[in-house]
Motif scaffolding. Structure first.
Motif, PDB file in Angstrom:
ATOM      1  N   LYS A 213       1.837  10.251 -13.322  1.00 47.69           N
ATOM      2  CA  LYS A 213       1.243  11.059 -12.252  1.00 47.69           C
ATOM      3  C   LYS A 213       0.452  10.208 -11.261  1.00 47.69           C
ATOM      4  N   TYR A 214      -0.224   9.182 -11.767  1.00 48.20           N
ATOM      5  CA  TYR A 214      -1.051   8.342 -10.899  1.00 48.20           C
ATOM      6  C   TYR A 214      -0.852   6.870 -11.248  1.00 48.20           C
ATOM      7  N   VAL A 215      -0.841   6.032 -10.202  1.00 51.19           N
ATOM      8  CA  VAL A 215      -0.845   4.583 -10.344  1.00 51.19           C
ATOM      9  C   VAL A 215      -2.056   4.052  -9.585  1.00 51.19           C
ATOM     10  N   ILE A 216      -2.914   3.327 -10.265  1.00 51.64           N
ATOM     11  CA  ILE A 216      -4.086   2.718  -9.639  1.00 51.64           C
ATOM     12  C   ILE A 216      -3.819   1.225  -9.526  1.00 51.64           C
ATOM     13  N   ASN A 217      -3.790   0.704  -8.300  1.00 56.64           N
ATOM     14  CA  ASN A 217      -3.618  -0.742  -8.080  1.00 56.64           C
ATOM     15  C   ASN A 217      -4.986  -1.397  -7.998  1.00 56.64           C
ATOM     16  N   THR A 218      -5.231  -2.403  -8.832  1.00 54.30           N
ATOM     17  CA  THR A 218      -6.527  -3.081  -8.793  1.00 54.30           C
ATOM     18  C   THR A 218      -6.690  -3.953  -7.551  1.00 54.30           C
ATOM     19  N   HIS A 219      -5.582  -4.344  -6.913  1.00 53.92           N
ATOM     20  CA  HIS A 219      -5.596  -5.029  -5.627  1.00 53.92           C
ATOM     21  C   HIS A 219      -4.162  -5.021  -5.093  1.00 53.92           C
TER      22      HIS A 219
ATOM     23  N   GLY B 264       1.579  -8.351  -5.105  1.00 56.75           N
ATOM     24  CA  GLY B 264       2.835  -7.776  -5.560  1.00 56.75           C
ATOM     25  C   GLY B 264       3.038  -7.764  -7.052  1.00 56.75           C
ATOM     26  N   ASP B 265       2.354  -8.645  -7.794  1.00 59.10           N
ATOM     27  CA  ASP B 265       2.497  -8.629  -9.247  1.00 59.10           C
ATOM     28  C   ASP B 265       1.668  -7.519  -9.892  1.00 59.10           C
ATOM     29  N   HIS B 266       0.939  -6.762  -9.054  1.00 57.19           N
ATOM     30  CA  HIS B 266       0.168  -5.614  -9.539  1.00 57.19           C
ATOM     31  C   HIS B 266       0.556  -4.313  -8.842  1.00 57.19           C
ATOM     32  N   SER B 267       1.328  -4.404  -7.767  1.00 60.77           N
ATOM     33  CA  SER B 267       1.641  -3.208  -6.976  1.00 60.77           C
ATOM     34  C   SER B 267       3.103  -3.095  -6.576  1.00 60.77           C
ATOM     35  N   GLY B 268       3.940  -4.034  -7.006  1.00 59.40           N
ATOM     36  CA  GLY B 268       5.325  -4.055  -6.552  1.00 59.40           C
ATOM     37  C   GLY B 268       6.151  -2.861  -6.997  1.00 59.40           C
TER      38      GLY B 268
ATOM     39  N   SER C 112      -8.270   0.764  -3.305  1.00 57.84           N
ATOM     40  CA  SER C 112      -9.397   0.704  -2.375  1.00 57.84           C
ATOM     41  C   SER C 112      -8.854   0.831  -0.950  1.00 57.84           C
ATOM     42  N   GLN C 113      -9.729   1.246  -0.034  1.00 64.01           N
ATOM     43  CA  GLN C 113      -9.310   1.313   1.365  1.00 64.01           C
ATOM     44  C   GLN C 113      -8.961  -0.073   1.880  1.00 64.01           C
ATOM     45  N   GLN C 114      -9.690  -1.089   1.407  1.00 65.02           N
ATOM     46  CA  GLN C 114      -9.425  -2.461   1.853  1.00 65.02           C
ATOM     47  C   GLN C 114      -8.032  -2.921   1.424  1.00 65.02           C
ATOM     48  N   ALA C 115      -7.643  -2.570   0.209  1.00 67.24           N
ATOM     49  CA  ALA C 115      -6.310  -2.956  -0.261  1.00 67.24           C
ATOM     50  C   ALA C 115      -5.230  -2.251   0.551  1.00 67.24           C
TER      51      ALA C 115
ATOM     52  N   HIS D 186     -11.651 -11.726  -6.087  1.00 68.02           N
ATOM     53  CA  HIS D 186     -10.330 -12.328  -5.943  1.00 68.02           C
ATOM     54  C   HIS D 186      -9.734 -11.986  -4.569  1.00 68.02           C
ATOM     55  N   THR D 187      -9.904 -10.737  -4.122  1.00 70.34           N
ATOM     56  CA  THR D 187      -9.598 -10.295  -2.762  1.00 70.34           C
ATOM     57  C   THR D 187     -10.773  -9.440  -2.296  1.00 70.34           C
ATOM     58  N   ASP D 188     -10.672  -8.874  -1.086  1.00 71.38           N
ATOM     59  CA  ASP D 188     -11.755  -7.990  -0.647  1.00 71.38           C
ATOM     60  C   ASP D 188     -11.514  -6.548  -1.076  1.00 71.38           C
ATOM     61  N   GLY D 189     -10.384  -6.282  -1.726  1.00 73.54           N
ATOM     62  CA  GLY D 189     -10.064  -4.920  -2.131  1.00 73.54           C
ATOM     63  C   GLY D 189     -10.042  -4.711  -3.626  1.00 73.54           C
ATOM     64  N   ASP D 190     -10.626  -5.638  -4.392  1.00 73.09           N
ATOM     65  CA  ASP D 190     -10.594  -5.535  -5.852  1.00 73.09           C
ATOM     66  C   ASP D 190     -11.320  -4.284  -6.342  1.00 73.09           C
ATOM     67  N   ILE D 191     -10.713  -3.585  -7.299  1.00 68.77           N
ATOM     68  CA  ILE D 191     -11.369  -2.478  -7.966  1.00 68.77           C
ATOM     69  C   ILE D 191     -11.214  -2.644  -9.473  1.00 68.77           C
ATOM     70  N   VAL D 192     -12.083  -1.978 -10.218  1.00 75.75           N
ATOM     71  CA  VAL D 192     -11.969  -1.922 -11.672  1.00 75.75           C
ATOM     72  C   VAL D 192     -11.820  -0.468 -12.080  1.00 75.75           C
ATOM     73  N   VAL D 193     -11.210  -0.259 -13.239  1.00 74.25           N
ATOM     74  CA  VAL D 193     -10.930   1.091 -13.721  1.00 74.25           C
ATOM     75  C   VAL D 193     -11.547   1.246 -15.103  1.00 74.25           C
ATOM     76  N   LEU D 194     -12.444   2.228 -15.225  1.00 73.54           N
ATOM     77  CA  LEU D 194     -13.152   2.468 -16.486  1.00 73.54           C
ATOM     78  C   LEU D 194     -12.588   3.696 -17.182  1.00 73.54           C
ATOM     79  N   PHE D 195     -12.303   3.539 -18.465  1.00 70.70           N
ATOM     80  CA  PHE D 195     -11.954   4.657 -19.333  1.00 70.70           C
ATOM     81  C   PHE D 195     -13.181   4.914 -20.200  1.00 70.70           C
ATOM     82  N   PRO D 196     -14.092   5.787 -19.755  1.00 67.35           N
ATOM     83  CA  PRO D 196     -15.424   5.857 -20.365  1.00 67.35           C
ATOM     84  C   PRO D 196     -15.435   6.292 -21.818  1.00 67.35           C
ATOM     85  N   VAL D 197     -14.597   7.242 -22.197  1.00 68.97           N
ATOM     86  CA  VAL D 197     -14.572   7.687 -23.583  1.00 68.97           C
ATOM     87  C   VAL D 197     -14.080   6.571 -24.502  1.00 68.97           C
TER      88      VAL D 197
END
Length: 282
Positions: free
Chosen positions: A88-94, A97-101, A116-119, A158-169
């Motif tokens: 349903k969802y794909v989150i790109n950390t930046h 192409g090896d993370h978003s291709g 991120s908006q920057q990415a 690493h870039t200006d659009g880096d994000i991290v994804v937390l799975f809190p539980v």
């Protein structure tokens, strides 16, 4: 060329241009799936591309990063071993192409892409396919199948659009290339993509304030928060050494030699980062 240098070179090739369409040979990467929790997995491979994190819910799957386009079928085959639920969802950390291709093929199957908006701006600039449907500035919460996913941007790294994804539980963080783990994955500052050695440390400080125990790095095996702290410390050491050598009037060749010996930089790390480091840290 030994395995360490070979992998470092491959990781760098993945980032050499704004978007890389060329594949590493004519075959997809050989993938395996690592179970972290009953509903949380990592689709992993020893070489590039980067890790893919998988959260399974009864309403669909959330992926963090989706490798190169050529790896799409292999990723889907790994997913079928875990669940029959659709992505349903794909989150790109930046944007690399090896993370978003794999974005376009997953979007064709109905998935929504989050960056991120920057990415997204960078993907638009370089005419990269599979741009995000949803963006964030600082944070975002995603709810699916009664499960919560939190996405954060703390600044340039690493870039200006880096994000991290937390799975809190689960107390698990997917860090993207803000944190890579292992001898073969040295720090790479993508100055063309807005990266910053100076800001990277503070960005990691922000991410480390989140509540988690395990980390899925952008490249390398699943590891601990303590290892991510060590990586943060290495960013301080790197920028301090480069700054001090510039202040001491060391030559570019001497700084390059230090980066190769102390930080395992390979040729393409030097090509991508050295001039920017010297300009930023003078």
């Amino acid at each position: 060329m030994n395995r360490r240098v070979a992998l470092a070179a491959l990781v760098s090739i993945a980032m050499l241009g704004p978007y890389v369409n060329a594949q590493f040979g004519d075959k997809p990467a050989k993938l395996d799936t690592i179970k972290i929790k009953d509903d949380l997995f990592v689709i992993h491979n020893d070489f590039v591309p980067g890790n893919t994190t998988v959260l399974v819910t009864n309403e669909g799957v959330v992926l963090v990063d989706d490798k190169f386009e050529i790896d799409h079928e292999s990723i889907m085959a790994q997913l079928k071993k875990i669940t029959n639920q659709p992505v349903k969802y794909v989150i790109n950390t930046h944007y690399h192409g090896d993370h978003s291709g794999g974005n376009p093929k997953l979007q064709a199957l109905g998935a929504q892409v989050i960056t991120s908006q920057q990415a997204r701006d960078k993907m638009l600039e370089v005419k990269q396919p599979g741009m995000a449907n949803v963006t964030l500035d600082n944070s975002l919460r995603l709810f699916l199948g009664g499960k919560r996913v939190e996405v954060y941007r703390f600044g340039r790294a690493h870039t200006d659009g880096d994000i991290v994804v937390l799975f809190p539980v689960h107390r698990v963080l997917s860090a993207g290339d803000m944190f890579t783990f292992g001898d073969a994955t040295p720090q790479l500052i993508d100055y063309a993509g807005g990266g910053s050695a100076r800001d990277w440390t503070g960005t990691l400080y922000g991410a480390l304030k989140l509540d988690f125990d395990q980390v899925v790095p952008g490249h390398g095996l699943v590891t601990t928060k303590q290892e991510m702290r060590k990586f943060r410390d290495s960013t301080v050491t790197l920028r301090t050494k480069v700054h001090d050598m510039i202040a001491q009037k060391k030559t570019k060749a001497e700084i390059e030699k230090m980066l190769r010996s102390d930080f395992k930089f390979a040729d393409l790390h030097i090509q991508r980062s050295l001039d920017g480091l010297m300009l930023e840290l003078q």
